[in-house]
Motif scaffolding. Sequence first.
Motif, short mmCIF file in Angstrom:
data_model
loop_
_atom_site.label_atom_id
_atom_site.label_comp_id
_atom_site.label_asym_id
_atom_site.label_seq_id
_atom_site.Cartn_x
_atom_site.Cartn_y
_atom_site.Cartn_z
N GLY A 13 0.82 -1.21 0.00
CA GLY A 13 0.00 0.00 0.00
C GLY A 13 0.86 1.26 0.00
N THR A 14 1.87 1.26 0.84
CA THR A 14 2.79 2.41 0.90
C THR A 14 3.47 2.62 -0.45
OG1 THR A 14 3.21 1.99 3.25
CG2 THR A 14 4.82 3.34 2.08
N LEU A 15 3.99 1.55 -1.02
CA LEU A 15 4.67 1.66 -2.31
C LEU A 15 3.72 2.08 -3.42
CD1 LEU A 15 7.08 -1.43 -2.19
CD2 LEU A 15 7.68 1.00 -1.97
N ALA A 16 2.46 1.65 -3.35
CA ALA A 16 1.49 2.06 -4.37
C ALA A 16 1.28 3.57 -4.34
CB ALA A 16 0.16 1.32 -4.18
N PHE A 39 1.45 1.98 -16.44
CA PHE A 39 2.04 2.20 -15.12
C PHE A 39 0.94 2.37 -14.08
CE2 PHE A 39 4.25 4.47 -11.76
CZ PHE A 39 5.49 3.85 -11.73
N GLU A 40 -0.08 3.16 -14.41
CA GLU A 40 -1.20 3.38 -13.50
C GLU A 40 -1.97 2.09 -13.22
OE1 GLU A 40 -3.40 6.55 -15.36
OE2 GLU A 40 -1.99 8.07 -14.66
N THR A 41 -2.07 1.21 -14.22
CA THR A 41 -2.72 -0.09 -14.01
C THR A 41 -1.95 -0.89 -12.96
OG1 THR A 41 -3.64 -0.15 -16.24
CG2 THR A 41 -3.37 -2.27 -15.11
N GLY A 42 -0.64 -0.90 -13.07
CA GLY A 42 0.18 -1.59 -12.07
C GLY A 42 -0.05 -1.04 -10.68
N VAL A 43 -0.12 0.29 -10.57
CA VAL A 43 -0.33 0.94 -9.27
C VAL A 43 -1.71 0.58 -8.72
CG1 VAL A 43 -0.61 3.17 -8.10
CG2 VAL A 43 1.28 2.84 -9.71
N LYS A 44 -2.73 0.64 -9.55
CA LYS A 44 -4.10 0.33 -9.09
C LYS A 44 -4.20 -1.11 -8.58
CE LYS A 44 -6.18 2.97 -12.64
NZ LYS A 44 -7.15 3.00 -13.72
N TYR A 45 -3.69 -2.04 -9.37
CA TYR A 45 -3.76 -3.44 -8.95
C TYR A 45 -2.96 -3.68 -7.68
CZ TYR A 45 -6.49 -5.31 -12.77
OH TYR A 45 -7.51 -5.62 -13.63
N MET A 47 -2.48 -1.49 -5.27
CA MET A 47 -3.24 -0.94 -4.15
C MET A 47 -4.45 -1.82 -3.82
SD MET A 47 -3.57 1.13 -1.70
CE MET A 47 -2.58 2.61 -1.91
N TYR A 48 -5.17 -2.28 -4.85
CA TYR A 48 -6.32 -3.15 -4.59
C TYR A 48 -5.88 -4.37 -3.77
CZ TYR A 48 -8.48 -0.73 -8.63
OH TYR A 48 -8.96 0.20 -9.51
N HIS A 49 -4.74 -4.92 -4.14
CA HIS A 49 -4.31 -6.15 -3.48
C HIS A 49 -3.62 -5.88 -2.14
CE1 HIS A 49 -5.46 -7.57 -7.42
NE2 HIS A 49 -5.80 -8.65 -6.75
N ALA A 50 -3.11 -4.68 -1.95
CA ALA A 50 -2.64 -4.29 -0.62
C ALA A 50 -3.83 -4.27 0.34
CB ALA A 50 -1.97 -2.91 -0.67
N ILE A 51 -4.94 -3.74 -0.13
CA ILE A 51 -6.14 -3.66 0.70
C ILE A 51 -6.67 -5.06 1.01
CG2 ILE A 51 -8.55 -2.89 0.77
CD1 ILE A 51 -7.54 -0.41 -0.94
N ILE A 52 -6.72 -5.94 0.01
CA ILE A 52 -7.25 -7.28 0.27
C ILE A 52 -6.30 -8.07 1.15
CG2 ILE A 52 -6.37 -8.54 -1.77
CD1 ILE A 52 -9.88 -8.84 -0.21
N LEU A 53 -5.00 -7.80 1.08
CA LEU A 53 -4.07 -8.46 2.01
C LEU A 53 -4.35 -8.03 3.45
CD1 LEU A 53 -0.77 -8.35 -0.05
CD2 LEU A 53 -1.81 -10.41 0.91
N ILE A 54 -4.60 -6.75 3.65
CA ILE A 54 -4.90 -6.26 5.00
C ILE A 54 -6.23 -6.85 5.49
CG2 ILE A 54 -5.47 -4.20 6.36
CD1 ILE A 54 -3.31 -2.75 4.59
N ILE A 55 -7.22 -6.88 4.62
CA ILE A 55 -8.51 -7.48 4.99
C ILE A 55 -8.31 -8.96 5.34
CG2 ILE A 55 -10.78 -8.19 4.11
CD1 ILE A 55 -10.76 -5.50 2.51
N SER A 56 -7.54 -9.66 4.51
CA SER A 56 -7.27 -11.08 4.77
C SER A 56 -6.57 -11.27 6.11
CB SER A 56 -6.38 -11.67 3.66
OG SER A 56 -7.03 -11.66 2.42
N GLY A 57 -5.61 -10.40 6.39
CA GLY A 57 -4.88 -10.51 7.65
C GLY A 57 -5.75 -10.26 8.86
N ILE A 58 -6.80 -9.51 8.69
CA ILE A 58 -7.74 -9.24 9.80
C ILE A 58 -8.75 -10.39 9.93
CG2 ILE A 58 -9.62 -7.73 10.56
CD1 ILE A 58 -7.99 -5.39 9.25
N VAL A 59 -9.22 -10.90 8.79
CA VAL A 59 -10.32 -11.88 8.79
C VAL A 59 -9.84 -13.31 9.03
CG1 VAL A 59 -12.10 -12.92 7.32
CG2 VAL A 59 -11.75 -10.45 7.29
#
Length: 131
Positions: A13-16, A39-45, A47-59
Amino acid sequence: MKEVVLTFGGVYGTLAVIFGAFGAHALKKQLNEEQLASFETGVKYQMYHAIILIISGIVFPFLTVGQQISGWCFIIGVLLFSFSIYGLVLTDAAGKKLKFLGPITPIGGLLLIIGWIMFTINLVQIANYLN
């Protein structure tokens, strides 16, 4: 595993955010529209997966193999997908495109898809257990 997933979520997420700002400001004049969009596609994906990793780590407690597969697919998938796009775009802009990165991007994408499938299966299992 939970700590690994949460750490990668935070780092990705930070790197995104950093890469997004870098692309929007520093690279805007050096990349053409197609390169900037990639480049923006790489950044979006990322960030999306940074968020799902955090959600996964909580759930998820990451006690099952399926939960661990989901986490690793997201972690490795982002690395292969987004970072290969960054490499392709930046080396193309420099006139020395690293073509070997091209086949790596879809492998990363496939891992992201598998990660989402496993995430969904694991989420349904937890939901069924709680009901």
